[in-house]
Design an enzyme around this catalytic site. Sequence first.
Site, short mmCIF file in Angstrom:
data_model
loop_
_atom_site.label_atom_id
_atom_site.label_comp_id
_atom_site.label_asym_id
_atom_site.label_seq_id
_atom_site.Cartn_x
_atom_site.Cartn_y
_atom_site.Cartn_z
N GLU A 157 -5.29 -0.35 -7.78
CA GLU A 157 -4.24 0.48 -8.36
C GLU A 157 -3.21 -0.43 -9.03
OE1 GLU A 157 -3.98 4.39 -5.47
OE2 GLU A 157 -3.12 2.52 -4.72
N SER A 203 0.81 -1.22 0.00
CA SER A 203 0.00 0.00 0.00
C SER A 203 0.84 1.27 0.00
CB SER A 203 -0.93 0.01 1.22
OG SER A 203 -0.18 -0.16 2.42
N HIS A 229 -2.51 -3.06 -6.19
CA HIS A 229 -2.96 -2.71 -4.85
C HIS A 229 -4.47 -2.76 -4.76
CE1 HIS A 229 -3.49 0.56 -1.56
NE2 HIS A 229 -3.47 -0.65 -1.02
N ASN A 249 -3.59 6.13 -0.81
CA ASN A 249 -2.97 6.28 0.50
C ASN A 249 -2.12 7.55 0.62
OD1 ASN A 249 -4.04 4.09 1.93
ND2 ASN A 249 -2.71 2.69 0.83
#
Length: 313
Positions: A152, A119, A140, A190
Amino acid sequence: MEIRSVAVIGGGLMGSGIAQVTARAGVRTVVVRGSGGPIAKLREKIEKALGSELERGKLTAEERDFTLANLVWGDAIDQAAECDLVIESILEDIALKRALFEKLDGLARSQTIFASNTSTLRIGDLAAATGRAERFLGMHFFNPPTAMKLCEVIPAKETTAEVTDTARAFVLRVNKTPVVVRDAPGFVVNRLLVPYLLDAVRLLEEGVAGLGDIDTSMQLGAGLPLGPFALMDLIGLDVCLEMSKNLYAAMQGPRLSPPALLRKLVNDGALGRKAGRGFYDYSQKPPVPVRGLGPRHVVQASDRPAVGRGAME
């Protein structure tokens, strides 16, 4: 290249969830614990999760049986190396991930694609542990993988366009939406989310408001399904701490530094939902904020968030 088989390495919430997603989409999926060894508990976890979805009407008995038929339970990393794609989803620790990929590199076929579900870590730093950087990228998924639609896709500098296209096609095949993101700390979600979560902890530490009221504020004021503390409990406070450490190490921004309260909760074993206690106490129905986490002068307007309780139960 068509992905006909995938291995998922890691038995946590993310690894088991990704395995369910790929198997349900009809892909032969080999499931292996990150440390290798007996797989019985992980198998029981996935079977229980599918049973729960069946009870709640989220899938049919036929879909459950179809998913289970596509799962292969592996007790050694060697079994993962036989697949067209390997997705790593172990602890967010760069040394552990690099060691795993280095071992896999010596076992897997040259055409096997390696992907990390990291992440926050740079994909290039993980790919450097292998001799196949051109066939290495990030994939991800988000928690819980069975419900969240985004993935992702993160190619590193050396990743070929063919491998990136193959990964995008695979994400679509397993009924997720791919976004291609440059290899940068935290990627997109993130990079934006972690500072927000850490700022919420700092608001609590400063006594700006109680945690239940902060959650309610973001639900009713920003239209979010969960407030920051309920979301951190869902993600896992240990995972949030590691994301904070990794992003801070990469970027040194003061907003990325782990707050003292988050460190304390993790050290105390209060890791969120999976531990039964984090910012909220999950021994009660619905869960209630743990008292005493902010300055004593802060008065809670309520014992629990005013909205979104269904998502917390």
